[in-house]
Scaffold this active site. Structure first.
Site, short mmCIF file in Angstrom:
data_model
loop_
_atom_site.label_atom_id
_atom_site.label_comp_id
_atom_site.label_asym_id
_atom_site.label_seq_id
_atom_site.Cartn_x
_atom_site.Cartn_y
_atom_site.Cartn_z
N HIS A 1 -7.75 -29.94 13.01
CA HIS A 1 -7.56 -29.75 14.44
C HIS A 1 -8.79 -29.25 15.17
CE1 HIS A 1 -3.53 -30.50 13.20
NE2 HIS A 1 -3.50 -29.40 12.49
N ALA B 1 -5.43 -27.14 8.49
CA ALA B 1 -5.72 -26.76 9.87
C ALA B 1 -7.11 -27.19 10.33
CB ALA B 1 -5.57 -25.24 10.04
N ASN C 1 -6.49 -33.78 2.53
CA ASN C 1 -5.59 -33.06 3.42
C ASN C 1 -6.42 -31.89 3.95
OD1 ASN C 1 -3.75 -31.39 4.70
ND2 ASN C 1 -2.12 -31.79 3.22
N GLU D 1 -6.99 -39.52 5.49
CA GLU D 1 -6.47 -38.20 5.84
C GLU D 1 -4.97 -38.17 5.60
OE1 GLU D 1 -6.15 -35.39 9.80
OE2 GLU D 1 -7.94 -36.62 9.52
N ARG E 1 4.60 -21.54 0.12
CA ARG E 1 4.34 -21.32 1.55
C ARG E 1 5.22 -22.24 2.39
NH1 ARG E 1 0.09 -24.02 5.03
NH2 ARG E 1 0.21 -22.88 6.99
N ASP F 1 -17.88 -34.54 10.88
CA ASP F 1 -19.20 -35.12 10.66
C ASP F 1 -19.43 -35.48 9.19
OD1 ASP F 1 -19.69 -34.88 13.36
OD2 ASP F 1 -21.06 -33.16 13.16
N ARG G 1 -1.30 -28.92 17.00
CA ARG G 1 -1.43 -29.72 15.77
C ARG G 1 -1.41 -31.22 16.05
NH1 ARG G 1 -0.78 -26.15 11.45
NH2 ARG G 1 0.50 -24.33 11.94
N HIS H 1 -1.40 -35.61 5.74
CA HIS H 1 -0.69 -34.39 6.12
C HIS H 1 0.73 -34.50 5.58
CE1 HIS H 1 -3.82 -32.79 8.72
NE2 HIS H 1 -4.04 -34.06 9.06
N TYR I 1 6.92 -27.68 4.04
CA TYR I 1 6.05 -28.36 3.06
C TYR I 1 6.74 -28.69 1.74
CZ TYR I 1 2.54 -26.72 6.35
OH TYR I 1 1.82 -26.47 7.49
N PRO J 1 -7.44 -25.56 3.45
CA PRO J 1 -6.95 -24.19 3.46
C PRO J 1 -5.44 -24.07 3.34
CG PRO J 1 -7.68 -24.85 5.66
CD PRO J 1 -8.09 -25.93 4.71
N ASN J 2 -5.06 -23.11 2.54
CA ASN J 2 -3.67 -22.71 2.30
C ASN J 2 -2.88 -23.70 1.46
OD1 ASN J 2 -3.88 -20.29 3.89
ND2 ASN J 2 -3.90 -21.64 5.67
N SER K 1 3.42 -32.71 6.50
CA SER K 1 4.40 -32.66 7.59
C SER K 1 4.03 -33.67 8.67
CB SER K 1 4.46 -31.26 8.19
OG SER K 1 3.23 -30.93 8.81
N ARG L 1 5.49 -30.88 15.40
CA ARG L 1 5.17 -29.46 15.29
C ARG L 1 4.53 -28.96 16.58
NH1 ARG L 1 2.57 -28.08 9.74
NH2 ARG L 1 3.19 -26.03 10.49
#
Length: 155
Positions: free
Chosen positions: A83, A80, A77, A101, A22, A90, A114, A103, A27, A14-15, A105, A110
């Site tokens: 978290h 959110a 990635n 995985e 953004r 799963d 997070r 990220h 980022y 998302p995002n 940042s 943060r």
């Protein structure tokens, strides 16, 4: 007969479709399209096809992971969803493809909420705080994990 080119999924949550605009202080200004181009080019250098996907929905991300279950790897990635998404956790745990995985940042620099990833404990690797370079590191890590698994299984 030629062997099929291995495939890796580059999955953004998302995002992340808003990369480049953004919160550029957090980022950067590199767009998702630019990230996908860079990772695809690196994949070509490394002899793998990179399939790119982005979803703002949890279920969409789960579907992409399921579809990639037999790929050489997944670079994800989760945004959110890292978290709190047990469904995404799963899905990562259920597939044989090594999932790394990523990220952009440093999540530990943060907000406290997070600092925990529910998906990281079932991932084959984890990269955070390296900016968009983390995606390229994630691709290399996913391929390394896939090679380790192949060697262990004698394939």
């Amino acid at each position: 007969m030629t062997e099929k080119t291995p495939t890796v999924l580059l999955l953004n949550g998302p995002n992340l479709n808003l990369l480049g605009t953004r919160d550029p202080e957090q980022y950067g200004t590199t767009t998702l399209t630019e990230v996908e181009r860079r990772v695809t080019a690196l994949g070509k250098e490394l002899g793998v096809e990179v399939v790119c996907a982005q979803s703002n929905s949890e279920g969409g991300m789960v579907d992409h992971i399921h579809a990639a279950r037999h790929y050489a790897g997944v670079v994800m990635n989760p945004g959110a969803y890292a978290h709190y998404s047990i469904a995404l956790r799963d899905a990562v745990d259920a597939v044989e493809a090594p999932v790394v995985e990523v990220h952009i940042s440093n999540i530990y620099a943060r907000e406290e909420f997070r600092h925990t990833s529910v998906t990281a404990p079932v991932a084959a690797g984890y990269v955070a705080g390296c900016g968009v370079l983390g995606y390229e590191l994630g691709l290399r890590a996913a391929l390394s994990r896939a090679a380790e698994r192949a060697a262990e299984s004698g394939a």
